[in-house]
Design a protein around this motif. Structure first.
Motif, PDB file in Angstrom:
ATOM      1  N   PRO A 231       0.791  -1.231   0.000  1.00  0.00           N
ATOM      2  CA  PRO A 231       0.000   0.000   0.000  1.00  0.00           C
ATOM      3  C   PRO A 231       0.822   1.279   0.000  1.00  0.00           C
ATOM      4  N   THR A 232       2.137   1.162   0.011  1.00  0.00           N
ATOM      5  CA  THR A 232       2.990   2.338  -0.209  1.00  0.00           C
ATOM      6  C   THR A 232       3.779   2.197  -1.510  1.00  0.00           C
ATOM      7  N   GLY A 233       3.388   1.229  -2.330  1.00  0.00           N
ATOM      8  CA  GLY A 233       4.087   1.004  -3.586  1.00  0.00           C
ATOM      9  C   GLY A 233       3.518   1.841  -4.722  1.00  0.00           C
ATOM     10  N   PRO A 234       4.223   1.957  -5.828  1.00  0.00           N
ATOM     11  CA  PRO A 234       3.816   2.840  -6.917  1.00  0.00           C
ATOM     12  C   PRO A 234       2.524   2.410  -7.613  1.00  0.00           C
ATOM     13  N   ASP A 235       2.283   1.114  -7.767  1.00  0.00           N
ATOM     14  CA  ASP A 235       1.045   0.688  -8.429  1.00  0.00           C
ATOM     15  C   ASP A 235      -0.184   1.074  -7.606  1.00  0.00           C
ATOM     16  N   PHE A 236      -0.136   0.779  -6.317  1.00  0.00           N
ATOM     17  CA  PHE A 236      -1.252   1.079  -5.421  1.00  0.00           C
ATOM     18  C   PHE A 236      -1.585   2.573  -5.463  1.00  0.00           C
ATOM     19  N   ILE A 237      -0.572   3.406  -5.316  1.00  0.00           N
ATOM     20  CA  ILE A 237      -0.790   4.858  -5.292  1.00  0.00           C
ATOM     21  C   ILE A 237      -1.218   5.356  -6.667  1.00  0.00           C
ATOM     22  N   HIS A 238      -0.552   4.908  -7.708  1.00  0.00           N
ATOM     23  CA  HIS A 238      -0.857   5.375  -9.062  1.00  0.00           C
ATOM     24  C   HIS A 238      -2.289   5.052  -9.449  1.00  0.00           C
ATOM     25  N   TRP A 239      -2.715   3.815  -9.210  1.00  0.00           N
ATOM     26  CA  TRP A 239      -4.073   3.428  -9.608  1.00  0.00           C
ATOM     27  C   TRP A 239      -5.123   4.197  -8.820  1.00  0.00           C
ATOM     28  N   GLN A 240      -4.897   4.357  -7.519  1.00  0.00           N
ATOM     29  CA  GLN A 240      -5.886   5.092  -6.726  1.00  0.00           C
ATOM     30  C   GLN A 240      -5.983   6.544  -7.181  1.00  0.00           C
ATOM     31  N   ILE A 241      -4.857   7.176  -7.442  1.00  0.00           N
ATOM     32  CA  ILE A 241      -4.863   8.584  -7.849  1.00  0.00           C
ATOM     33  C   ILE A 241      -5.484   8.750  -9.235  1.00  0.00           C
ATOM     34  N   GLU A 242      -5.170   7.864 -10.157  1.00  0.00           N
ATOM     35  CA  GLU A 242      -5.741   7.983 -11.500  1.00  0.00           C
ATOM     36  C   GLU A 242      -7.254   7.741 -11.475  1.00  0.00           C
ATOM     37  N   ALA A 243      -7.712   6.823 -10.622  1.00  0.00           N
ATOM     38  CA  ALA A 243      -9.157   6.626 -10.466  1.00  0.00           C
ATOM     39  C   ALA A 243      -9.797   7.863  -9.845  1.00  0.00           C
ATOM     40  N   ALA A 244      -9.114   8.467  -8.869  1.00  0.00           N
ATOM     41  CA  ALA A 244      -9.635   9.674  -8.243  1.00  0.00           C
ATOM     42  C   ALA A 244      -9.776  10.809  -9.254  1.00  0.00           C
ATOM     43  N   LYS A 245      -8.803  10.954 -10.145  1.00  0.00           N
ATOM     44  CA  LYS A 245      -8.867  12.019 -11.156  1.00  0.00           C
ATOM     45  C   LYS A 245     -10.127  11.891 -12.012  1.00  0.00           C
ATOM     46  N   LEU A 246     -10.460  10.667 -12.391  1.00  0.00           N
ATOM     47  CA  LEU A 246     -11.643  10.457 -13.231  1.00  0.00           C
ATOM     48  C   LEU A 246     -12.929  10.686 -12.441  1.00  0.00           C
ATOM     49  N   ALA A 247     -12.976  10.184 -11.209  1.00  0.00           N
ATOM     50  CA  ALA A 247     -14.185  10.341 -10.400  1.00  0.00           C
ATOM     51  C   ALA A 247     -14.426  11.803 -10.042  1.00  0.00           C
ATOM     52  N   PHE A 248     -13.370  12.521  -9.687  1.00  0.00           N
ATOM     53  CA  PHE A 248     -13.527  13.935  -9.336  1.00  0.00           C
ATOM     54  C   PHE A 248     -13.847  14.781 -10.564  1.00  0.00           C
ATOM     55  N   ALA A 249     -13.360  14.389 -11.733  1.00  0.00           N
ATOM     56  CA  ALA A 249     -13.737  15.105 -12.957  1.00  0.00           C
ATOM     57  C   ALA A 249     -15.241  14.977 -13.195  1.00  0.00           C
ATOM     58  N   ASP A 250     -15.780  13.792 -12.940  1.00  0.00           N
ATOM     59  CA  ASP A 250     -17.227  13.608 -13.068  1.00  0.00           C
ATOM     60  C   ASP A 250     -17.979  14.396 -12.007  1.00  0.00           C
TER      61      ASP A 250
END
Length: 600
Positions: free
Chosen positions: A309-328
Motif C-alpha cells: 500500500p505504499t508502492g507505486p502501483d497502489f498509489i498510481h491506480w488510486q490517484i488515477e481513479a480519483a482524477k476520473l471520479a472527481f472530474a465527473d
C-alpha cells in the motif's frame, strides 16, 4: 491473498472492547461521547453531545453556523440512513444579485457566502428520533466548556494569528472574542466563549420551559433556534452589517429569519456500491461522497490484493481513479432536487469499465469528465497561482491542506458504535472562526458553504434559492456480508474522499487493522479544481508524506506525476470504528495530536 505489513508498529493501539467505542478529532469530544455511553445513552445521544462539544473546542474547524451530513445505522430498525444537514441557499441568493454586486464567484468569506445553518436542527432531529437522552444531558458539556474554558490546541492559535489583521481591521466582533487584550491567545490557554455558553444556556432554558416531556423540550429548543432569538439575531446582523470579504469589498448578507424558519433537515437512503463483500454507503450527489463509490467502481478492475500500500502501483491506480471520479463530480454533481443527476450511470459497471480504459501506466495531466448526452456542464479550469498564505490571511475558502500537506484546519469528524450496535459517522463543518464575523449576541459566526455554487445558470451546481450546495463533507459507512461493519471519515475538503478511499483500500486489500490503516503513509492529488474559492487546480500534482518510500516517489515521477513531498505526518485526520459480533473497535489519527479513540 493479503499484504502482510512488514512493520506492524502503530502510534497507538486499536481500541477493542464490547461495551462501546467513540473516536473523534478532539480528545474532549471523545471523552464527552464516552461519558454519554457510560450514563446509559446510545450512540446517537453520544454523537449529539460530542458534536456540540466539537463546536466549542475546535472553533477553527466547525461551529453552530455550519452544516453536517450524518450516516447512521439504527440497530433497532435494522436500517442505514443519511440525515442531510446541509442548509440551502437563502431566498435572496440569486445569480442576478451576486452579479449585480460585481461578482463572478461567490466570495469565500463573509455574509454573502452563508447558507441556512444546518447543524442545530440536524442534531435535534437525531436526538428526538434516534436518541434517548434529554436536551440538558447533551448540551451541558458544551455549555460548561464554553463558559469555564478549554485548552486551546496549537492550530486554533495559529489560525487566529493568520487572520489577526483581518479581525483587527475589518471584523471587530471577531477580534473582541478571539483576540483577548488585542493579542493572539497562546496554545494551552484556557479559552472561554461566554456568549456561546449563554446562547446554548438560553436555548436549554427555553426548551425546558415546555415542561417535562423530552420531545416537547426538543421542539421548543428548535423553535428558539429557527424561529426565535437565534434566527432574529442572524437576520438583524445580515441586514445591518456590511462585511469585508475575500472579494476585497464589503457586502451585506441575504440570509433571513424566514429562510431559517422554512428549512428542516431531511432523512434519505444512502447511495451504495457493492465492492466484493462490502456494501459501501455514502451521502447523495449533493455531497462529494459518490466519488468514493466511483473510485471503487474503477478500481474493481485492478488486482489490489497483495499490493504494497505504499508502492507505486497502489498509489498510481488510486490517484488515477480519483482524477476520473472527481472530474465527473465537477461536471455532473449538484442538488438532485433541482437537476437530474445521472448517478446510476456514473456508478454503473458499464460506464466505469469504459472509463477505466483511460487509466494507463502514465499519469494523466488532463481533467477528463465523461460525456453523457443531456447531462453535465463544461468544467473550466483556473490554474493555481499566487501566495496561498495571502489567501489564508483573508480567511478564504476552506483552509484545509496546504501545498505541502500541512493541516491548517477545516472540519471535524466522529464515529461512534454502542453496545446495541447503533452506529453513527458524521462530518460537521462550516461556521469556523475565520469564515465570517462573530455575531456578538450569539458568540458564533455563519458558514460559507454557498461558495461552492457556480454563478452559471446551466451548471448542475448553479446557485438557486432553496438549493443545497455540493458539499465536500463526506462520512462513510460499510456493511460486510450484509452486516453493518465499519464507520469512518476525515476532515479535509476535497481530500476527504481521497483519504477515505485510501483507508478503505488499506483495510480491505492490505489486511491492516483500523489503526494501521490510519497511520500508514498517505497522499492526495491537487489535479482537479478545489471546491472552494478561488476554485483553482494544479494538474498532475501529487502530494505525498515523506514516509512514502523514495523508490516509490521516483517511480511515480517516472510515470509523470508531479510529486511534492510533505512532512512525515501531514495527510488527513481519519477516525474509524467497527463492529463484529460483540466486538467494538476504534482508531484515531495521530497527526496533529488531537484525535483520540476511547472504548471498553
Amino acid at each position: 491473498m493479503s499484504f502482510i505489513n512488514p512493520d506492524p508498529f502503530t502510534t497507538r493501539p486499536e481500541i477493542d472492547g464490547t461495551f462501546g467505542v467513540v473516536t473523534s478529532t478532539h480528545w474532549l469530544a471523545t471523552a464527552v461521547g464516552m461519558a454519554m455511553l457510560e450514563r446509559g445513552g446510545n450512540a446517537f445521544d453520544a454523537g449529539v453531545a460530542a458534536a456540540f462539544t466539537l463546536q466549542v473546542v475546535e472553533p477553527h474547524l466547525n461551529g453552530p453556523g455550519g452544516d453536517v451530513p450524518i450516516i447512521l445505522h439504527d440497530a433497532r430498525r435494522g436500517k442505514t440512513e443519511v440525515i442531510c444537514g446541509q442548509g440551502p441557499a437563502p431566498a435572496g441568493a440569486t445569480i442576478a444579485h451576486y452579479k449585480s454586486e460585481g461578482l463572478d464567484m461567490v466570495p469565500g468569506t463573509g455574509l454573502l457566502a452563508a447558507c441556512v445553518p444546518g447543524t442545530f436542527e440536524s442534531w435535534m432531529l437525531l436526538l428526538r428520533d434516534y436518541g434517548t437522552m434529554r436536551l440538558r444531558d447533551v448540551l451541558e458539556p458544551a455549555i460548561a466548556y464554553a463558559r469555564d474554558g478549554y485548552p486551546l490546541v496549537e492550530r486554533v492559535s495559529a489560525t487566529i494569528q493568520t487572520v489577526e489583521q483581518l479581525f483587527k481591521t475589518h471584523w471587530p466582533t471577531s477580534a473582541a472574542l478571539y483576540l483577548p487584550n488585542g493579542e493572539v491567545p497562546r496554545p494551552g490557554t484556557l479559552f472561554t466563549n461566554p456568549k456561546l455558553a449563554e446562547t446554548y444556556a438560553r436555548i436549554l432554558s427555553e426548551g425546558e420551559s415546555a415542561g417535562g416531556d423530552r420531545d416537547a423540550q426538543i421542539e421548543r429548543a428548535r423553535k428558539a433556534w429557527s424561529q426565535g432569538f437565534v434566527a432574529e439575531a442572524i437576520d438583524r446582523f445580515c441586514r445591518t452589517q456590511e462585511v469585508m470579504d475575500v472579494s476585497g469589498a464589503r457586502h451585506k448578507g441575504v440570509l433571513t429569519a424566514d429562510d431559517m424558519a422554512r428549512w428542516q433537515p431531511t432523512i434519505e437512503a444512502p447511495l451504495t456500491y457493492e465492492y466484493g463483500r462490502y456494501t459501501v454507503c455514502k451521502a447523495g450527489v449533493w455531497s462529494q461522497g459518490p466519488v468514493l463509490l466511483q473510485q471503487l467502481a474503477l478500481l474493481k478492475g485492478f488486482a489490489l490484493d497483495g499490493l504494497d500500500p505504499t508502492g507505486p502501483d497502489f498509489i498510481h491506480w488510486q490517484i488515477e481513479a480519483a482524477k476520473l471520479a472527481f472530474a465527473d463530480r465537477e461536471a455532473f454533481y449538484g442538488d438532485p432536487a433541482f437537476a437530474d443527476i445521472p448517478i446510476a450511470t456514473l456508478l454503473s459497471d458499464a460506464y466505469n469499465d469504459e472509463r477505466r480504459k483511460l487509466i494507463s501506466d502514465k499519469a494523466s495531466l488532463e481533467l477528463r469528465p465523461g460525456t453523457l448526452e443531456g447531462y453535465g456542464a463544461e468544467v473550466k479550469l483556473r490554474q493555481a497561482e499566487g501566495n496561498r498564505e495571502a489567501v489564508g490571511a483573508m480567511g478564504s475558502g476552506e483552509p484545509t491542506v496546504g501545498r505541502f500537506g500541512e493541516v491548517r484546519g477545516d472540519t471535524v469528524h466522529f464515529d461512534i458504535i454502542d453496545r446495541d450496535g447503533n452506529m453513527i459517522s458524521a462530518t460537521p463543518s462550516g461556521g469556523w472562526l475565520q469564515s465570517s464575523p462573530v455575531i456578538p449576541e450569539l458568540g458564533f459566526c455563519l458558514g460559507t458553504r454557498a461558495q461552492m455554487f457556480w454563478l452559471e445558470e446551466d451548471h448542475p451546481a448553479a446557485l438557486v434559492p432553496g438549493k443545497r450546495p455540493r458539499t465536500t463533507l463526506s462520512p462513510s459507512m460499510a456493511l460486510r456480508d450484509g452486516e453493518p461493519y465499519v464507520a469512518w471519515g476525515s476532515p479535509g475538503g476535497d481530500q476527504q474522499d481521497q483519504w477515505n478511499t485510501q483507508f478503505f483500500l488499506r483495510h480491505v486489500h492490505a489486511g491492516m487493522n483500523l489503526q494501521e490503516s490510519i497511520d500508514a503513509p498517505a497522499w492526495h492529488s491537487e489535479h482537479f479544481p478545489i471546491s472552494f474559492w478561488p476554485r483553482t487546480a494544479r494538474p498532475g500534482v501529487l502530494v505525498v508524506e515523506n514516509r512514502v518510500p523514495k523508490a516509490t516517489v521516483e517511480e511515480l515521477r517516472r510515470r509523470g506525476h508531479v510529486v511534492e513531498i510533505g512532512p512525515d505526518w501531514s495527510e488527513g485526520r481519519l477516525t474509524a470504528a467497527s463492529r463484529v459480533g460483540r466486538r467494538r473497535r476504534a482508531a484515531a489519527n495521530p497527526r496533529g495530536m488531537q484525535g483520540y479513540a476511547a472504548g471498553r
